[in-house]
Write a protein that holds these residues in place. Structure first.
Motif, PDB file in Angstrom:
ATOM      1  N   VAL A   1       0.827  -1.208   0.000  1.00 19.29           N
ATOM      2  CA  VAL A   1       0.000   0.000   0.000  1.00 19.29           C
ATOM      3  C   VAL A   1       0.868   1.267   0.000  1.00 19.29           C
ATOM      4  CG1 VAL A   1      -1.949   1.130   1.176  1.00 19.29           C
ATOM      5  CG2 VAL A   1      -1.771  -1.336   1.196  1.00 19.29           C
TER       6      VAL A   1
ATOM      7  N   LEU B   1       0.346   4.787  -1.952  1.00 21.07           N
ATOM      8  CA  LEU B   1      -1.079   4.960  -2.244  1.00 21.07           C
ATOM      9  C   LEU B   1      -1.796   5.800  -1.185  1.00 21.07           C
ATOM     10  CD1 LEU B   1      -1.977   1.299  -3.288  1.00 21.07           C
ATOM     11  CD2 LEU B   1      -1.394   3.218  -4.779  1.00 21.07           C
ATOM     12  N   ILE B   2      -1.065   6.275  -0.170  1.00 23.08           N
ATOM     13  CA  ILE B   2      -1.671   7.019   0.927  1.00 23.08           C
ATOM     14  C   ILE B   2      -1.128   8.446   0.910  1.00 23.08           C
ATOM     15  CG2 ILE B   2      -2.165   7.048   3.401  1.00 23.08           C
ATOM     16  CD1 ILE B   2      -3.093   4.472   1.931  1.00 23.08           C
TER      17      ILE B   2
ATOM     18  N   SER C   1      -9.239   7.503   4.645  1.00 20.73           N
ATOM     19  CA  SER C   1      -9.060   6.586   5.769  1.00 20.73           C
ATOM     20  C   SER C   1      -9.210   7.272   7.108  1.00 20.73           C
ATOM     21  CB  SER C   1      -7.708   5.871   5.686  1.00 20.73           C
ATOM     22  OG  SER C   1      -6.650   6.774   5.815  1.00 20.73           O
TER      23      SER C   1
ATOM     24  N   LEU D   1      -6.731   7.496   0.072  1.00 25.45           N
ATOM     25  CA  LEU D   1      -6.205   6.354  -0.661  1.00 25.45           C
ATOM     26  C   LEU D   1      -6.362   6.646  -2.148  1.00 25.45           C
ATOM     27  CD1 LEU D   1      -7.263   5.209   2.176  1.00 25.45           C
ATOM     28  CD2 LEU D   1      -7.168   3.017   1.034  1.00 25.45           C
TER      29      LEU D   1
ATOM     30  N   SER E   1      -3.977   6.105  -6.108  1.00 25.85           N
ATOM     31  CA  SER E   1      -2.724   5.740  -6.777  1.00 25.85           C
ATOM     32  C   SER E   1      -2.016   6.966  -7.347  1.00 25.85           C
ATOM     33  CB  SER E   1      -2.970   4.693  -7.862  1.00 25.85           C
ATOM     34  OG  SER E   1      -3.913   5.170  -8.786  1.00 25.85           O
TER      35      SER E   1
ATOM     36  N   PRO F   1       1.707   4.090   5.171  1.00 24.77           N
ATOM     37  CA  PRO F   1       0.388   3.542   5.494  1.00 24.77           C
ATOM     38  C   PRO F   1       0.315   2.947   6.906  1.00 24.77           C
ATOM     39  CG  PRO F   1       1.514   2.152   3.887  1.00 24.77           C
ATOM     40  CD  PRO F   1       2.396   3.333   4.138  1.00 24.77           C
TER      41      PRO F   1
ATOM     42  N   ASP G   1      -5.235   2.001   7.025  1.00 23.42           N
ATOM     43  CA  ASP G   1      -5.153   2.278   5.592  1.00 23.42           C
ATOM     44  C   ASP G   1      -5.161   0.971   4.803  1.00 23.42           C
ATOM     45  OD1 ASP G   1      -4.854   5.099   5.967  1.00 23.42           O
ATOM     46  OD2 ASP G   1      -2.679   4.859   6.205  1.00 23.42           O
TER      47      ASP G   1
ATOM     48  N   TYR H   1      -7.908  -0.181   2.130  1.00 25.75           N
ATOM     49  CA  TYR H   1      -7.458  -0.467   0.772  1.00 25.75           C
ATOM     50  C   TYR H   1      -7.958  -1.850   0.335  1.00 25.75           C
ATOM     51  CZ  TYR H   1      -4.596  -1.896  -3.123  1.00 25.75           C
ATOM     52  OH  TYR H   1      -4.191  -2.387  -4.336  1.00 25.75           O
TER      53      TYR H   1
ATOM     54  N   GLN I   1     -10.411  -1.791  -2.620  1.00 25.33           N
ATOM     55  CA  GLN I   1      -9.401  -1.621  -3.667  1.00 25.33           C
ATOM     56  C   GLN I   1      -9.984  -1.434  -5.062  1.00 25.33           C
ATOM     57  OE1 GLN I   1      -6.650  -4.908  -3.905  1.00 25.33           O
ATOM     58  NE2 GLN I   1      -8.189  -6.315  -3.147  1.00 25.33           N
TER      59      GLN I   1
ATOM     60  N   ILE J   1     -10.573   2.460  -5.552  1.00 26.50           N
ATOM     61  CA  ILE J   1      -9.477   3.422  -5.446  1.00 26.50           C
ATOM     62  C   ILE J   1      -9.365   4.175  -6.763  1.00 26.50           C
ATOM     63  CG2 ILE J   1      -7.011   3.748  -4.978  1.00 26.50           C
ATOM     64  CD1 ILE J   1      -8.635   2.669  -2.572  1.00 26.50           C
TER      65      ILE J   1
END
Length: 166
Positions: A93, A96-97, A117, A131, A133, A145, A149, A153, A157, A160
């Motif tokens: 992850v 991605l945060i 989150s 969250l 990409s 993360p 998170d 995710y 997912q 996202i």
């Protein structure tokens, strides 16, 4: 027992579970109904019990898991989504945060567009973890993360926003 509060009944149940130093301890939502002081006491008891017993701790309170668990299983509808230590679970992850500060109207807009989150008051408005990409804004900064998170995710997912992770 019926006249006791929920927290008191919970403490009595925990005490019963720990009687005779069991070698296997299965705890389902043991911190529900406990005040912060009792939650700390519970964590200390479980840490001590885990030195001599196998402890399975089922809960939705992610901070309890982060504090106590050496190995974690994340499940959804009876299906295992991931398993491992916290650092193993957070690795996929990473990147991605994002963390950023917004005002109240910005929070609603952000929550409509992204999986958030957490949102906490800060001196600059509301600090939000998103969250995604790709960075949700020019002022978003990447952050490491947390287990929360990771959970969000895994559960969301497919929702996202942005490019799919590599």
């Amino acid at each position: 027992m019926a006249s006791y509060s929920g927290g008191m009944r919970q403490r009595i149940g925990i005490a019963q579970a720990l009687l005779n130093n069991p070698k296997f301890l299965l705890l389902d939502e043991p911190s529900v109904g406990l005040d912060p002081d009792e939650r700390v006491n519970l964590k200390n008891l479980i840490t001590k019990a885990a030195q001599e017993a196998t402890v399975i701790y089922s809960t939705h309170i992610v901070s309890d898991i982060e504090a106590l668990a050496g190995s974690i299983i994340i499940m959804k509808q009876g299906r295992i989504l991931a398993a491992g230590a916290v650092n193993q679970l957070t690795e996929p992850v990473e990147g991605l945060i994002w963390k950023m500060n917004v005002d109240y109207s910005g929070l609603a807009t952000l929550q409509d567009k992204y999986i958030c989150s957490s949102s906490n008051r800060s001196s600059d408005g509301i600090e939000v973890r998103v969250l995604s990409s790709t960075p949700p804004s020019a002022w978003a900064e990447p952050v490491y993360p947390t287990l929360e998170d990771v959970y969000l995710y895994l559960i969301h997912q497919d929702e996202i926003k942005g490019e799919s992770p590599a």
